[in-house]
Enzyme design. Structure first.
Site, PDB file in Angstrom:
ATOM      1  N   LYS A  71      56.912  22.140  13.119  1.00  0.00           N
ATOM      2  CA  LYS A  71      55.689  22.038  13.796  1.00  0.00           C
ATOM      3  C   LYS A  71      55.424  23.557  14.043  1.00  0.00           C
ATOM      4  O   LYS A  71      56.033  24.248  14.854  1.00  0.00           O
ATOM      5  CB  LYS A  71      55.853  21.475  15.097  1.00  0.00           C
ATOM      6  CG  LYS A  71      55.151  19.938  15.174  1.00  0.00           C
ATOM      7  CD  LYS A  71      55.116  19.302  16.741  1.00  0.00           C
ATOM      8  CE  LYS A  71      54.387  18.214  16.884  1.00  0.00           C
ATOM      9  NZ  LYS A  71      54.446  17.820  18.214  1.00  0.00           N
TER      10      LYS A  71
HETATM   11  C1  E4P Z   1      52.182  15.832  19.280  1.00  0.00           C
HETATM   12  O1  E4P Z   1      52.703  15.768  18.256  1.00  0.00           O
HETATM   13  C2  E4P Z   1      52.014  15.892  20.567  1.00  0.00           C
HETATM   14  O2  E4P Z   1      53.693  15.847  20.591  1.00  0.00           O
HETATM   15  C3  E4P Z   1      51.621  15.119  21.635  1.00  0.00           C
HETATM   16  O3  E4P Z   1      50.979  13.851  20.911  1.00  0.00           O
HETATM   17  C4  E4P Z   1      51.088  15.695  22.638  1.00  0.00           C
HETATM   18  O4  E4P Z   1      50.355  14.400  23.625  1.00  0.00           O
HETATM   19  P1  E4P Z   1      50.070  15.024  24.935  1.00  0.00           P
HETATM   20  O5  E4P Z   1      48.689  15.558  24.945  1.00  0.00           O
HETATM   21  O6  E4P Z   1      49.858  13.436  25.540  1.00  0.00           O
HETATM   22  O7  E4P Z   1      51.116  15.917  25.540  1.00  0.00           O
END
Ligand code: E4P
Length: 305
Positions: A98
């Site tokens: 990521k």
């Molecule tokens: C995506 O890959 C992220 O880990 C995640 O969806 C973030 O979600 P949040 O906005 O609920 O923290």
């Protein structure tokens, strides 16, 4: 459409996989922290290295696991990415790195470091999931740089629009943008009536009119679902092969709307996946069928089981 689980908790990963509906796992540093704190609370002290190893092993060969870098400069991001990839990918051949689309902050950094890192990793054959995507244009650039996946954060986009409008909400509330639009349209009509005598060019630039015209419309994006839908449209029109992971999913209705956009994957926390399964009429039906079955003598029928 594929469903990923958005968690670093091994118990949740195992459970969701056992339900037969999980195609991958997404983590981020906040989710890893949450999982580590839970482990600690349960008296299970484990180091991060072994913990990530276990996530990858639990996910298994078929399911990609997104692991995030933490640096803000391309060179360091690439180094961290290579570390994560070479250490953890051999376990089940499922690691995806990521990379934030833009690591610049007010304090430091440049806009392009994320893009440079994505491009370098693509050339090395390391798959990337470009994270913190909030606009279709960011997604487009990530795809151009060679991203394997892009993750638009639908829920956080909704949070931002609601905040700008001064609407109070709880994290998992459904965001009804159609209602917002109706309210703004009605108010715009009323305001235009009030100022009906003014010249068109004055009305066009009038701040009250402009506010009501643009209300809740954040740079042409009306909701997280709208952002994902626009990305799907752009990628399909231009034959881009980068896969779209709708992320930051907050409730079952949003999940439904995201699925309707035609995105490739939705990643959702366990709570949303559970919510997708529930309906009070289903529960009522289960109770009724069970009691009728008992009256009909099914108990006798299944006695030997
Ligand atoms: C995506 O890959 C992220 O880990 C995640 O969806 C973030 O979600 P949040 O906005 O609920 O923290």
């Amino acid at each position: 459409m594929k469903i990923f689980i958005d968690t670093a908790k091994i118990g949740e990963i195992k459970e969701a996989i056992s339900w037969g509906i999980i195609d991958g796992i997404t983590t981020n540093p906040s989710l890893i922290r949450e999982a580590a704190e839970e482990e600690k609370k349960n008296g299970k002290e484990t180091d991060l290295y072994s913990y990530i190893e276990e996530i990858c092993r639990t996910a298994g060969k078929e399911r990609p696991v997104s692991l995030e870098v933490i640096s803000q400069e391309a060179d360091m991001m690439v180094k961290e990415a290579k570390f994560l990839y070479h250490k953890f990918n051999p376990i089940a051949n499922n690691v995806v790195i990521k990379i934030p689309i833009n690591t610049r902050t007010e304090e430091k950094g440049a806009d392009y470091e994320g893009l440079v890192a994505i491009n370098k990793l693509e050339k090395e054959g390391i798959p990337t999931n470009v994270t913190l995507v909030m606009t279709p244009e960011q997604a487009l650039l990530a795809a151009k740089a060679g991203a394997t996946y892009v993750s638009p954060f639908a829920g956080r986009i909704d949070d931002d629009i609601r905040k700008n409008l001064g609407i109070k909400f709880n994290k998992n509330d459904y965001f009804d943008f159609e209602l917002i639009q109706e309210i703004f349209k009605t108010r715009l009509k009323e305001q235009l009536k009030k100022q009906a005598e003014e010249k068109i060019s004055d009305l066009y630039h009038d701040s009250k009119i402009r506010f009501l015209r643009d209300g809740g419309n954040d740079d042409g994006i009306t909701s997280g679902v709208d952002c994902v839908s626009k990305i799907v449209n752009i990628f399909r029109k231009h034959g881009m092969k980068t896969k779209i992971i709708a992320a930051s999913v907050r409730n079952a209705r949003q999940m439904r709307e995201l699925a309707q956009t035609g995105c490739d994957i939705c990643t959702a926390p366990m709570s949303v996946i559970r919510e997708m399964l529930r309906h009070h009429k289903t529960e009522e039906g289960v109770k009724r069928f069970y009691s009728d079955a008992v009256h009909a003598g099914y108990d006798e029928l299944f006695k030997s089981l």
